[in-house]
Design an enzyme around this catalytic site. Structure first.
Site, short mmCIF file in Angstrom:
data_model
loop_
_atom_site.label_atom_id
_atom_site.label_comp_id
_atom_site.label_asym_id
_atom_site.label_seq_id
_atom_site.Cartn_x
_atom_site.Cartn_y
_atom_site.Cartn_z
CE1 TYR A 31 -3.26 -2.78 0.23
CE2 TYR A 31 -3.24 -2.23 2.72
CZ TYR A 31 -4.12 -2.53 1.62
OH TYR A 31 -4.79 -4.14 1.93
CG HIS B 35 -0.84 -8.30 0.33
ND1 HIS B 35 -0.87 -7.30 0.71
CD2 HIS B 35 -2.16 -8.86 -0.12
CE1 HIS B 35 -1.90 -6.35 0.05
NE2 HIS B 35 -2.97 -7.21 0.13
#
Length: 277
Positions: free
Chosen positions: A49, A107
């Site tokens: 991110y 992730h």
């Protein structure tokens, strides 16, 4: 404690968290600070991110004791070799200005990887105490079963897309069987919740918002947490107020009648998804 997911692995995770993607920089820091001020105690971030440093600044500036905030972060799928994962994890702690992360996730699974060595490295981070708990994100059920039952990995949580129009019944049953939390990302379908007539009807019946109906449906479920993104104070407070919504059997039946195959996140590197249920 009904608003917290607690399991045998001492996961103490508020059921409603703040999703931070795609916020970055000062906007992200401001949003996290604001969320902590209005009562959030669960923040979700990830190396991919590019905002862990912004989250870290908010954690420090908020004045809220670090031990009172649950922070989840994640390692990207191209950093799953042991040395790369450890480096990514070190970078995460440095950016968060913290000695530990409450929950550290893979992730996405990689398409060509040495899964055994990756999971072994993930477990080592927990054994060192720098990751209080570990888990995975975006793992379909066969892969999750291989990690948990085949390899005996002490996973505390799985994070996947889950909302009123995407079913995850089999994955959720597996998570409950193994005392794992399931964290729902994109719980508002990337802002599509207010466009669903059935949610609008339920919301009007109770004098609340369609987004609050969608969130409460998730929050009412055992072992389930949700991490909607919310940058404005209005939306953050609205999401917190979802806990006050009281859905009845008629509401739940109407939500159950919705299609359960409407996935909104499926990048080219995604695994083969489980059939929707």
């Amino acid at each position: 404690m009904k608003n917290v997911v607690i399991n045998s692995r001492q996961l103490n995770m508020p059921k409603l968290g703040l999703g931070t993607w795609p916020m970055v920089g000062e906007d992200c820091t401001r949003a996290v600070l604001q969320a902590l001020e209005v009562g959030y105690r669960h923040v979700d971030t990830a190396a991919a991110y590019k905002n862990e440093d912004a989250v870290g600044r908010a954690l420090v500036e908020s004045g809220v004791p670090r031990e009172d905030i649950h922070v989840t972060s994640k390692v990207w799928w191209d950093k799953l070799a042991p040395t790369d994962m450890r480096q990514s994890f070190d970078n995460t702690l440095r950016a968060l200005q913290s000695d530990y992360v409450d929950l550290f996730l893979i992730h996405w699974p990689a398409k060509d990887w040495d899964m055994a060595r990756t999971i072994e490295t993930l477990i080592s981070l927990k054994e060192q105490g720098r990751a209080r708990n570990i888990g995975v994100a975006n793992f379909p059920l066969p892969l999750l079963r291989q990690v948990v039952e085949g390899m005996g990995a002490p996973l505390a949580a799985i994070q996947v897309e889950y909302h009123v129009t995407l079913g995850q019944r089999n994955l959720l049953q597996f998570a409950r069987k193994h005392d794992m939390a399931l964290t729902a990302y994109s719980p508002l379908m990337r802002s599509k919740a207010p466009q669903i007539p059935e949610l609008v009807r339920i919301a009007e019946k109770h004098g609340v918002l369609p987004t609050q109906v969608a969130l409460k449906w998730l929050l009412d479920q055992p072992n389930v947490a949700a991490i909607p993104r919310a940058s404005s104070k209005t939306n953050q407070l609205s999401n917190l107020a979802s806990f006050n919504v009281q859905l009845d059997d008629e509401d739940r039946a109407l939500i159950a009648s919705l299609p359960k195959d409407q996935r909104v996140v499926s990048p080219e590197y995604a695994p083969q998804w489980d059939p929707p249920v």
